[in-house]
Scaffold this active site. Structure first.
Site, PDB file in Angstrom:
ATOM      1  N   ASP A 154     -30.314  13.220  34.207  1.00  0.00           N
ATOM      2  CA  ASP A 154     -30.337  14.237  33.156  1.00  0.00           C
ATOM      3  C   ASP A 154     -30.136  15.609  33.786  1.00  0.00           C
ATOM      4  O   ASP A 154     -30.676  15.871  34.866  1.00  0.00           O
ATOM      5  CB  ASP A 154     -31.705  14.196  32.431  1.00  0.00           C
ATOM      6  CG  ASP A 154     -31.594  14.553  30.958  1.00  0.00           C
ATOM      7  OD1 ASP A 154     -30.668  15.295  30.593  1.00  0.00           O
ATOM      8  OD2 ASP A 154     -32.437  14.072  30.170  1.00  0.00           O
TER       9      ASP A 154
ATOM     10  N   HIS B  42     -24.460  22.332  31.649  1.00  0.00           N
ATOM     11  CA  HIS B  42     -25.779  21.875  31.189  1.00  0.00           C
ATOM     12  C   HIS B  42     -26.113  20.481  31.702  1.00  0.00           C
ATOM     13  O   HIS B  42     -27.270  20.068  31.657  1.00  0.00           O
ATOM     14  CB  HIS B  42     -25.828  21.888  29.651  1.00  0.00           C
ATOM     15  CG  HIS B  42     -25.791  23.274  29.086  1.00  0.00           C
ATOM     16  ND1 HIS B  42     -26.906  23.894  28.586  1.00  0.00           N
ATOM     17  CD2 HIS B  42     -24.786  24.179  28.981  1.00  0.00           C
ATOM     18  CE1 HIS B  42     -26.585  25.118  28.180  1.00  0.00           C
ATOM     19  NE2 HIS B  42     -25.306  25.313  28.411  1.00  0.00           N
TER      20      HIS B  42
HETATM   21  P1  ADP Z   1     -30.254  16.536  25.591  1.00  0.00           P
HETATM   22  O1  ADP Z   1     -29.764  17.946  25.639  1.00  0.00           O
HETATM   23  O2  ADP Z   1     -29.555  15.588  26.512  1.00  0.00           O
HETATM   24  O3  ADP Z   1     -30.328  15.961  24.214  1.00  0.00           O
HETATM   25  P2  ADP Z   1     -32.884  17.676  26.226  1.00  0.00           P
HETATM   26  O4  ADP Z   1     -34.177  16.970  26.444  1.00  0.00           O
HETATM   27  O5  ADP Z   1     -32.556  18.685  27.261  1.00  0.00           O
HETATM   28  O6  ADP Z   1     -31.773  16.536  26.102  1.00  0.00           O
HETATM   29  O7  ADP Z   1     -32.894  18.438  24.817  1.00  0.00           O
HETATM   30  C1  ADP Z   1     -33.077  17.740  23.638  1.00  0.00           C
HETATM   31  C2  ADP Z   1     -33.589  18.677  22.535  1.00  0.00           C
HETATM   32  O8  ADP Z   1     -33.465  18.018  21.281  1.00  0.00           O
HETATM   33  C3  ADP Z   1     -35.059  19.016  22.703  1.00  0.00           C
HETATM   34  O9  ADP Z   1     -35.286  20.327  22.246  1.00  0.00           O
HETATM   35  C4  ADP Z   1     -35.757  17.990  21.809  1.00  0.00           C
HETATM   36  O10 ADP Z   1     -36.988  18.428  21.287  1.00  0.00           O
HETATM   37  C5  ADP Z   1     -34.749  17.777  20.711  1.00  0.00           C
HETATM   38  N1  ADP Z   1     -34.795  16.370  20.260  1.00  0.00           N
HETATM   39  C6  ADP Z   1     -34.409  15.284  20.963  1.00  0.00           C
HETATM   40  N2  ADP Z   1     -34.613  14.153  20.273  1.00  0.00           N
HETATM   41  C7  ADP Z   1     -35.162  14.522  19.096  1.00  0.00           C
HETATM   42  C8  ADP Z   1     -35.631  13.800  17.944  1.00  0.00           C
HETATM   43  N3  ADP Z   1     -35.565  12.459  17.901  1.00  0.00           N
HETATM   44  N4  ADP Z   1     -36.152  14.514  16.921  1.00  0.00           N
HETATM   45  C9  ADP Z   1     -36.220  15.854  16.998  1.00  0.00           C
HETATM   46  N5  ADP Z   1     -35.805  16.584  18.045  1.00  0.00           N
HETATM   47  C10 ADP Z   1     -35.285  15.940  19.077  1.00  0.00           C
END
Ligand code: ADP
Length: 462
Positions: free
Chosen positions: A364, A156
């Site tokens: 990322d 991932h």
């Molecule tokens: P990572 O897997 O590195 O955290 P991604 O952007 O691929 O980054 O996925 C993050 C997921 O978590 C997304 O679905 C996003 O909406 C959710 N998310 C991230 N930060 C928050 C937050 N502060 N509050 C709610 N949901 C969050």
């Protein structure tokens, strides 16, 4: 149809899947349809090992098999090798790597533990799909236990170039273990290309055009499978009225103000300090923007036991305070920094109510927030995505405003461009981006990976 066995560090909470992200929902649906097993750590840490067999819980057609870890496993495998060595390294942050040889021992020990637990639930006709950097040596461990089922792996996070991989102690062992899988999936063509360079430079193998790699008598397929979201589910969530967000939006509309939104885990890979600096630079370079726009940054706490995460939190708190101290007026707060998590429904509504989605990771794997922001926009009056060129999503989302997350001035200029972009151009970009996230959605990701795993169908590098 063969039974699917999914393995990941943590098992998604299947009973609450509506709350979870696209990946968990997509995988859970697929498991439910065909019947299957999800195996992983249960999140518990014990003082001593006292449970060799996994705990089995049946939820409909899905069997959850979970194991606890010891405190030592947690320190060495999870916080140690996974999150203080592989995570920074695979995100090109050699400066943040903290290596101890016990971390590697713990990593190998826990992968062996996963293999033991899995062996007790596997059936001869199963097909196995392993997820992410915590479990790279799992196929090799399973093979040693006589497992000859097909095993796939999806990474991932990014896969860096060989010069960087070479900084992992025992990197050759690590990549050779990776090659014990039958199918290896990456988020982007850049990652796939980096594996190709590694196998050519360090292992003397060739990767064919279609991703096939021959090592000894075995053949492995590597491919690019960009992960996506459940677009319709997110659109539906964003269109649902959310009272609290609506009141806030009306207030902003009356004042004629716009909102830039950032949503991330509070991770040093997400480029948060320079993102805040870029917003401050916007206010400096374009004084007419003051009092017309605010930045809302939501940052979820994560991995707070790792020192680098404590540092980034302090830095952000100081920066947001400094920017507000410098620019705020009695009736305008330029930065709203929220150290916490927002429910998904509110998040979708906030994305829709924000004129700019500001996504600027330094590196990322994919970045799903970028795709969620697109899915949440209305076609009548869409917002603009400002996206780092180092997010995996930038390989696909070409109609976003692509920025260099290390160049604060470049980000500030593009913020200004996004905030002043004519409606027609916004609509054109939104339509093109929507098409892209629909093409590569969660279902497509799952089905194309499964096609490679079940039938050996390969993905051609674009
Ligand atoms: P990572 O897997 O590195 O955290 P991604 O952007 O691929 O980054 O996925 C993050 C997921 O978590 C997304 O679905 C996003 O909406 C959710 N998310 C991230 N930060 C928050 C937050 N502060 N509050 C709610 N949901 C969050």
């Amino acid at each position: 149809m063969k039974r699917l066995v999914v393995v990941s560090n943590r098992v998604a909470d299947l009973s609450r899947s509506a709350q979870a992200g696209g990946l968990a929902v997509g995988l859970a649906d697929s498991l439910r349809q065909r019947g299957g097993v999800w195996m992983g750590w249960d999140g518990q840490t014990l003082k001593y090992d006292d449970q060799p067999e996994p705990r089995i819980r049946k939820i409909g057609t899905v069997t959850q098999a979970t194991i606890p870890l010891t405190e030592q496993d947690y320190a060495e495998y999870y916080l140690g090798f996974s999150n203080s060595v592989l995570w920074p390294l695979f995100h090109y942050r050699l400066d943040l790597v903290e290596y101890k040889s016990v971390f590697l021992d713990g990593y190998r020990r826990v992968n062996a533990k996963f293999a033991d637990a899995l062996t007790s639930v596997l059936q001869p006709d199963d097909i196995i799909w392993v997820h992410d950097y915590h479990l790279i040596p799992l196929a090799a461990e399973l093979r040693q236990r006589g497992c000859n089922q097909r095993i796939g792996f999806f990474l991932h996070i990014p896969f860096p170039p060989p010069e960087i991989i070479a900084a992992v102690p025992r990197h050759r062992w690590l990549v050779e273990s990776l090659l014990e899988f039958d199918v290896i999936g990456f988020q982007t063509n850049t990652d796939l290309g980096n594996l190709q360079h590694y196998v050519e430079d360090h292992l003397g193998c060739r990767m064919e055009q279609d991703g096939r790699i021959r090592i000894g008598k075995r053949e492995v397929i590597a491919g690019c499978f960009p992960i996506g979201i459940d677009v319709d589910a997110f659109v539906e969530m964003a269109e649902k009225p959310n009272e609290e967000v609506a009141i806030e939006t009306q207030r902003r509309d009356i004042l004629g103000r716009k909102q830039i939104i950032g949503v991330d885990r509070l991770d040093y890979t997400k480029g948060l300090p320079d993102r805040l600096r870029a917003f401050a630079r916007l206010l400096e370079l374009y004084p007419e923007m003051r009092k017309t726009v605010a930045l809302m940054q939501i940052a979820t706490p994560t991995r707070e036991e790792v020192e680098a995460y404590v540092e980034i939190r302090k830095e952000l708190e100081a920066l947001s305070g400094a920017i507000n101290g410098r620019f705020a007026d009695f009736n305008w707060t330029p930065v709203r920094y929220i150290h916490g998590t927002v429910p998904r429904e509110a998040l979708a509504a906030l994305f829709r109510a924000s004129q700019v989605g500001f996504v600027t990771p330094l590196r990322d794997g994919m970045n799903l927030v970028a795709k969620e922001y697109i899915a949440a926009q209305s076609m009548e009056d869409p917002g603009v995505l400002v996206l780092s060129k180092f997010a995996g999503a930038a390989e696909e989302l070409r109609e976003a405003l692509i920025v260099n997350p290390y160049d604060v001035d470049d980000m500030a200029r593009n913020l200004c461009r996004a905030l002043t972009m004519p409606l027609e151009e916004r609509r054109e970009r939104q339509a093109a981006l929507m098409k892209r996230i629909r093409k590569h959605d969660a279902r497509h990701w799952l089905e194309s990976f499964m096609a490679a795993l079940e039938r050996g169908e390969t993905q051609h590098a674009a």
